[in-house]
Design an enzyme around this catalytic site. Sequence first.
Site, PDB file in Angstrom:
ATOM      1  NE  ARG A   1      47.227  38.303  53.456  1.00 28.26           N
ATOM      2  CZ  ARG A   1      46.040  38.521  52.918  1.00 28.26           C
ATOM      3  NH1 ARG A   1      45.409  37.565  52.269  1.00 28.26           N
ATOM      4  NH2 ARG A   1      45.476  39.713  53.045  1.00 28.26           N
TER       5      ARG A   1
ATOM      6  N   GLY B   1      55.728  21.120  52.464  1.00 32.81           N
ATOM      7  CA  GLY B   1      56.842  22.082  52.459  1.00 32.81           C
ATOM      8  C   GLY B   1      56.692  23.165  53.509  1.00 32.81           C
ATOM      9  CB  ALA B   2      55.301  23.193  56.940  1.00 35.09           C
TER      10      ALA B   2
ATOM     11  CB  SER C   1      54.482  33.223  51.287  1.00 30.88           C
ATOM     12  OG  SER C   1      54.839  32.091  50.515  1.00 30.88           O
TER      13      SER C   1
ATOM     14  CE  LYS D   1      61.135  29.189  53.470  1.00 30.59           C
ATOM     15  NZ  LYS D   1      60.980  28.224  54.539  1.00 30.59           N
TER      16      LYS D   1
ATOM     17  NE  ARG E   1      35.076  12.183  70.556  1.00 36.95           N
ATOM     18  CZ  ARG E   1      36.155  11.716  69.935  1.00 36.95           C
ATOM     19  NH1 ARG E   1      36.801  10.682  70.407  1.00 36.95           N
ATOM     20  NH2 ARG E   1      36.595  12.282  68.827  1.00 36.95           N
TER      21      ARG E   1
ATOM     22  CB  THR F   1      42.320   6.750  65.550  1.00 38.69           C
ATOM     23  OG1 THR F   1      42.619   8.121  65.856  1.00 38.69           O
ATOM     24  CG2 THR F   1      43.560   5.922  65.845  1.00 38.69           C
TER      25      THR F   1
ATOM     26  N   GLY G   1      40.112   3.999  68.563  1.00 39.23           N
ATOM     27  CA  GLY G   1      41.422   4.472  68.987  1.00 39.23           C
ATOM     28  C   GLY G   1      41.739   4.067  70.419  1.00 39.23           C
ATOM     29  CG  ASP G   2      44.094   6.728  72.669  1.00 39.79           C
ATOM     30  OD1 ASP G   2      43.073   7.105  72.052  1.00 39.79           O
ATOM     31  OD2 ASP G   2      44.865   7.515  73.228  1.00 39.79           O
TER      32      ASP G   2
ATOM     33  N   GLY H   1      36.391   8.967  67.444  1.00 37.69           N
ATOM     34  CA  GLY H   1      36.278   9.760  66.211  1.00 37.69           C
ATOM     35  C   GLY H   1      36.209   8.837  65.003  1.00 37.69           C
TER      36      GLY H   1
ATOM     37  N   GLY I   1      44.764  16.119  65.788  1.00 32.07           N
ATOM     38  CA  GLY I   1      45.744  15.313  66.512  1.00 32.07           C
ATOM     39  C   GLY I   1      45.810  15.850  67.925  1.00 32.07           C
ATOM     40  NE  ARG I   2      41.366  13.856  71.457  1.00 36.34           N
ATOM     41  CZ  ARG I   2      40.298  13.096  71.579  1.00 36.34           C
ATOM     42  NH1 ARG I   2      39.305  13.531  72.289  1.00 36.34           N
ATOM     43  NH2 ARG I   2      40.230  11.908  71.011  1.00 36.34           N
TER      44      ARG I   2
ATOM     45  CG  ASP J   1      44.208  11.382  66.626  1.00 36.94           C
ATOM     46  OD1 ASP J   1      43.978  12.225  65.744  1.00 36.94           O
ATOM     47  OD2 ASP J   1      43.623  11.368  67.719  1.00 36.94           O
TER      48      ASP J   1
ATOM     49  CG  ASP K   1      46.699   8.246  68.926  1.00 39.42           C
ATOM     50  OD1 ASP K   1      46.172   7.309  68.299  1.00 39.42           O
ATOM     51  OD2 ASP K   1      46.061   8.980  69.696  1.00 39.42           O
TER      52      ASP K   1
HETATM   53  N1  LIG Z   1      39.024   4.673  80.768  1.00 38.23           N
HETATM   54  C1  LIG Z   1      37.922   4.312  80.102  1.00 38.23           C
HETATM   55  N2  LIG Z   1      37.023   3.463  80.654  1.00 38.23           N
HETATM   56  C2  LIG Z   1      35.925   3.094  79.984  1.00 38.23           C
HETATM   57  N3  LIG Z   1      35.623   3.533  78.731  1.00 38.23           N
HETATM   58  C3  LIG Z   1      36.463   4.371  78.145  1.00 38.23           C
HETATM   59  C4  LIG Z   1      37.666   4.810  78.775  1.00 38.23           C
HETATM   60  N4  LIG Z   1      38.321   5.636  77.934  1.00 38.23           N
HETATM   61  C5  LIG Z   1      37.554   5.722  76.837  1.00 38.23           C
HETATM   62  N5  LIG Z   1      36.451   4.970  76.944  1.00 38.23           N
HETATM   63  C6  LIG Z   1      35.341   4.833  75.987  1.00 38.23           C
HETATM   64  O1  LIG Z   1      35.836   4.839  74.661  1.00 38.23           O
HETATM   65  C7  LIG Z   1      35.196   5.907  73.920  1.00 38.23           C
HETATM   66  C8  LIG Z   1      36.100   6.378  72.831  1.00 38.23           C
HETATM   67  O2  LIG Z   1      37.293   6.938  73.382  1.00 38.23           O
HETATM   68  P1  LIG Z   1      37.895   8.309  72.797  1.00 38.23           P
HETATM   69  O3  LIG Z   1      36.799   9.323  72.765  1.00 38.23           O
HETATM   70  O4  LIG Z   1      39.105   8.621  73.589  1.00 38.23           O
HETATM   71  O5  LIG Z   1      38.229   7.986  71.286  1.00 38.23           O
HETATM   72  P2  LIG Z   1      39.322   7.019  70.662  1.00 38.23           P
HETATM   73  O6  LIG Z   1      38.818   5.624  70.663  1.00 38.23           O
HETATM   74  O7  LIG Z   1      40.644   7.253  71.320  1.00 38.23           O
HETATM   75  O8  LIG Z   1      39.333   7.498  69.145  1.00 38.23           O
HETATM   76  P3  LIG Z   1      39.912   8.882  68.548  1.00 38.23           P
HETATM   77  O9  LIG Z   1      41.058   9.327  69.427  1.00 38.23           O
HETATM   78  O10 LIG Z   1      40.315   8.537  67.183  1.00 38.23           O
HETATM   79  O11 LIG Z   1      38.753   9.845  68.582  1.00 38.23           O
HETATM   80  C9  LIG Z   1      34.872   6.932  75.000  1.00 38.23           C
HETATM   81  O12 LIG Z   1      33.851   7.829  74.606  1.00 38.23           O
HETATM   82  C10 LIG Z   1      34.413   6.034  76.142  1.00 38.23           C
HETATM   83  O13 LIG Z   1      33.089   5.590  75.947  1.00 38.23           O
HETATM   84  O1  LIG Z   2      34.999  15.103  66.695  1.00 35.90           O
HETATM   85  P1  LIG Z   2      35.369  15.475  68.088  1.00 35.90           P
HETATM   86  O2  LIG Z   2      34.644  14.663  69.099  1.00 35.90           O
HETATM   87  O3  LIG Z   2      35.308  16.932  68.302  1.00 35.90           O
HETATM   88  O4  LIG Z   2      36.898  15.075  68.296  1.00 35.90           O
HETATM   89  C1  LIG Z   2      37.987  15.683  67.681  1.00 35.90           C
HETATM   90  C2  LIG Z   2      39.198  14.859  67.938  1.00 35.90           C
HETATM   91  O5  LIG Z   2      39.046  13.597  67.320  1.00 35.90           O
HETATM   92  C3  LIG Z   2      40.188  13.307  66.538  1.00 35.90           C
HETATM   93  O6  LIG Z   2      39.840  13.654  65.216  1.00 35.90           O
HETATM   94  C4  LIG Z   2      40.515  11.850  66.554  1.00 35.90           C
HETATM   95  O7  LIG Z   2      40.932  11.513  67.830  1.00 35.90           O
HETATM   96  C5  LIG Z   2      41.275  14.202  67.107  1.00 35.90           C
HETATM   97  O8  LIG Z   2      42.331  14.382  66.204  1.00 35.90           O
HETATM   98  C6  LIG Z   2      40.476  15.418  67.429  1.00 35.90           C
HETATM   99  O9  LIG Z   2      41.089  16.178  68.415  1.00 35.90           O
HETATM  100 MG   LIG Z   3      42.271   8.588  70.843  1.00 35.56          MG
END
Ligand SMILES: Nc1ncnc2c1ncn2[C@@H]1O[C@H](COP(=O)(O)OP(=O)(O)OP(=O)(O)O)[C@@H](O)[C@H]1O
Ligand SMILES: O=P(O)(O)OC[C@H]1O[C@](O)(CO)[C@@H](O)[C@@H]1O
Ligand SMILES: [Mg+2]
Length: 327
Positions: A167, A190-191, A220, A218, A76, A130, A106-107, A15, A175-176, A132, A134
Amino acid sequence: MPSEINNIAVFTSGGDAPGMNAAIRAVVRASIFYKKNIFGIYRGYEGMIDNDIVELDARSVGNIIQRGGTILKSARSEEFRTAEGRKQAYENIKSRGIDALVAIGGDGTFTGLHAFYKEFGLPVICVPGTIDNDLPGTDYTIGYDTATNTVVDAVDKIRDTALSHNRLFFIEVMGRDSGAIAINSGIAGGAAAIIIPEEEMTIDELVAKLDKGGESKKSSSLVIVAEGGKSGSAMDIAAEVTKRFPYYDTKVTILGHLQRGGAPTYFDRVLASKMGVYAVEGLLDGKTDVMVGIKDNLTVFNDFETIMSNGHEIDTDALRISKILSI
Ligand SMILES: Nc1ncnc2c1ncn2[C@@H]1O[C@H](COP(=O)(O)OP(=O)(O)OP(=O)(O)O)[C@@H](O)[C@H]1O
Ligand SMILES: O=P(O)(O)OC[C@H]1O[C@](O)(CO)[C@@H](O)[C@@H]1O
Ligand SMILES: [Mg+2]
């Protein structure tokens, strides 16, 4: 002694996140500062497989520090998850004479890069980009601050209308698997309650909390719901509350991708600038298969296995504070 690095390539993956452009700029300019050639790979691993790679110079990254999104584009890639896809990517990298990679993502991006490193041994380094937040090994990821500020701005606006109509609003944030945006936008906005993927809250618990607010006049309430929560989406939760507790006038707002756009905050620009430079310096210093991070104001390089084996942590103290303040 690692062999000398002369040709570095940078890419963004997963992302997009505000501040990725500032990170690209920093990687490009630091590489040039250290007299290295620098390439940009378009569309993350997709572009690596398709050989969509260009050489960059200091001017290629002018006028982008303030821009959201990523000039290198992101993707991706399912193909990169396969050994054949990664082999094709390696062939392209090798044919360009590229001898090191900087990934901004990201991860998932780092998991892919780790596999690539293990297969081909090319020096690689990861910059956490990212929304997130995370990733263990850094206090903040690039984009998280901007995204959270965007959410708070939206929450403030929704509060005006929620208050006017007495309401109950459910606001779904991104944040998946990570409650970071939800927790801190919940405190700042302030949630009345915050629902995150890492902690279960039943509908009964939620309504008991909201009823308590109602008893103390409260009028709302705003509930922040992180997508990917165990109790379902904001829509599911609102529907269940309406069905079982019809005295609530509920509305749902899903903030969606607007959280990923916009100009990065000063914080994300500085974070990205620092991390981009540290990544290049780390590579040139012989570091590989690591993620650059900033923890307690110190630059740290954590190896990938450590990062992924720790899993991401939630800020339990922030969660505690939100509960105290939402009575
Ligand atoms: N286990 C894996 N082996 C090889 N490539 C991977 C693997 N996991 C993820 N990738 C590659 O990394 C790309 C990005 O991963 P992902 O879609 O999970 O987003 P991210 O880097 O975690 O970022 P964000 O969570 O912010 O969207 C994937 O589309 C894929 O091409
Ligand atoms: O834009 P996409 O591929 O629908 O992905 C959405 C996901 O990407 C993120 O924005 C970043 O990992 C998550 O918070 C969300 O779930
Ligand atoms: Mg990620």
